[in-house]
Structures are given as structure tokens and as C-alpha cells.
Design a protein around this motif. Sequence first.
Motif, PDB file in Angstrom:
ATOM      1  N   GLN A   1       0.815  -1.210   0.000  1.00  0.00           N
ATOM      2  CA  GLN A   1       0.000   0.000   0.000  1.00  0.00           C
ATOM      3  C   GLN A   1       0.855   1.269   0.000  1.00  0.00           C
ATOM      4  OE1 GLN A   1      -3.003  -1.608   3.192  1.00  0.00           O
ATOM      5  NE2 GLN A   1      -4.110  -0.135   1.925  1.00  0.00           N
TER       6      GLN A   1
ATOM      7  N   ASP B   1      -4.521   4.797  -1.177  1.00  0.00           N
ATOM      8  CA  ASP B   1      -5.868   4.595  -0.609  1.00  0.00           C
ATOM      9  C   ASP B   1      -5.823   4.487   0.918  1.00  0.00           C
ATOM     10  OD1 ASP B   1      -7.061   4.617  -3.152  1.00  0.00           O
ATOM     11  OD2 ASP B   1      -6.687   2.468  -3.424  1.00  0.00           O
ATOM     12  N   ILE B   2      -4.937   5.229   1.532  1.00  0.00           N
ATOM     13  CA  ILE B   2      -4.826   5.250   2.989  1.00  0.00           C
ATOM     14  C   ILE B   2      -4.938   6.685   3.465  1.00  0.00           C
ATOM     15  CG2 ILE B   2      -3.295   4.829   4.948  1.00  0.00           C
ATOM     16  CD1 ILE B   2      -2.153   2.483   3.523  1.00  0.00           C
TER      17      ILE B   2
END
Length: 307
Positions: A213, A242-243
Motif C-alpha cells: 500500500q 488509498d490510505i
Amino acid sequence: MAGSEFSKETFCLMWHCYSPGISKQQVRVNFQSKFNRKSHAEHDVKIEELWRGKLSGDVTLYNGMKFRLAGMSEDAEKAPSIELDIGLTCYRDFQCTNYSSESERLRSDGLRDFNESQAYMSDPLGVSAILITSDDKVVVEKRSTKVGEYCNMLDLPGGHAEPSNVPGWKQEYEGNVQCQDAFLSLKSSDIVNEIFDSIVQEVVAELNIPRDQLSEPHLVGILRQMLSFGRPSTLFVVKAVDIRENDVRRMYGEGGEEQFESVDIEFVSLEDIQCGTWRSRSEQFTPSAHAAFYIIAQSTKATATED
């Protein structure tokens, strides 16, 4: 951008290329023993005693081999490609030169003897991450009281590239910065890989964010930290895919392998960096964080001018 350095109170920016930064394919390493720290006859006999004194304190310190940055240059024909002049040093020598009560004298002697203020300094190459969340926040850590540098200050995630992680390294090389076999055994391309890989590993270990990620790192700056008498550090942009802020808080709270190095995390928005509102508590941030925020702000100004 290389050439004249940007002198600041806490850092001296040697080179920067923020948007989009450069990949490992644009970095070369010149790895030779001539880039090691010069021996200072009068000071070096004190290093073991100085080190023992530091080990008796409250901080947690470990000796180990590190890469030493002696200098860098930009390839004019292939800009923004760069070449790093790399030698070997160790964390003990760093604590006993860059963090010595005689640091000012060592730099003065370096200028006198070699016309180079850093000649007698250990100068291990640090790595730092400008970790940007998907909601445009930069993650900073509040360092613990047990670390060897910048206790209780707000810092970027980071650490060091480790010679022992490079293919060809042998245990027998530990503790011998002049070992010619080490300089013959390690490939320059593998050292570059370790420099880029190490910053991602530091983010994973300190913040507990899964590797898959995180984006590939891009080098955006090289600085000298003036509060540690010229210690060099690299700055990489790494994006959390996407964090968001809350996700990072949750992952950090679950604990990482090296979470002991910090006691909390905070977030500084890109907007606050661009507007300069973070400066109201600038004394809380380390030199690497200062340099990172400076580069981000300068990149924003450059983009606005182009538009």
C-alpha cells in the motif's frame, strides 16, 4: 537542482527535484574508500571512551556500519540524474564526531587540513520519507526519549540504508571501514537499491503500513542537517495508496516492528505546509522535516509561476 546550496538555520539543501523526483534508475553510486572519514589523530584516540560514555546514558544506542556520503554531483547531460560519492562509516563514529562536544573544532580542522569542513565527520547517510496520505497529509512522528537523535521532536519516518543488507556483504566486514574487500564486493547498483528500498522498509517498520500500500519512492532532496554539524540525509516522497489519516492512526496503533522509536504520530496537511502555518511551532520539527516542508512549498510556488 544542484549548485549553490540553500542555507537555512537548521539545514543546508544540497540538491532537490521535487516534482516528480527521481527514480533509482537516475541515481548512480561511486563507492570507494577514499570517501571515508579522514582520521584525526588527536580526536580518534578518544572515540572509544566517548562511546562508552554515551552507552551509559538513558538512550538506546547500537553500533553498526553505515554508508557515508562524501559528496554528490548532477549529470549535466542527463539531468536530473545524480551521482553519490559513498564511503563507509559507523554509528559509533557518528555519535562521537557529529554529536561530539568537539564537533566545531573537527569541522574547523577539516577546513584547515583538507579545505573540507566534513573531512573528519562521520556523516552517515540518513533516509527520510515524506509520506503523503490519500487525503493530502504528511505523516510525522514524535520521537521517543530513548533514541540517539532529536528526542521528543517531530520527525519524518526514516533511518539508514544498511550495508549489511547489500548482496556481497560479509559479517567479517563489520567494524572495519577500511576493508578493501567490502569496496570490491558491493556493486554500486545494489547500493542504490538498498538506499531506495530502505526508506520503504523504515515506513513499514515504524508505522505498520503494508508494503503493497506504499508507492515506489522518488528521491526529491539531499540535505545536510546543521544541528548535527552537517550530517547528510536523503528525502523521498512515498505515497500511501488509498490510505487516509485515520487508517494510518489505526495501523500505527496496532504496533510496528520499530514503533519504540516514537511515542505518537501527527499529520501536517499539504495546505498548511504551502501556507506556512506549520511555522508557528517550527522549533518542534527536525531539520529533515524543515527541509521537506521547504521543498514542498518551493514546488508549489514553481507550479503556480508556470501556470
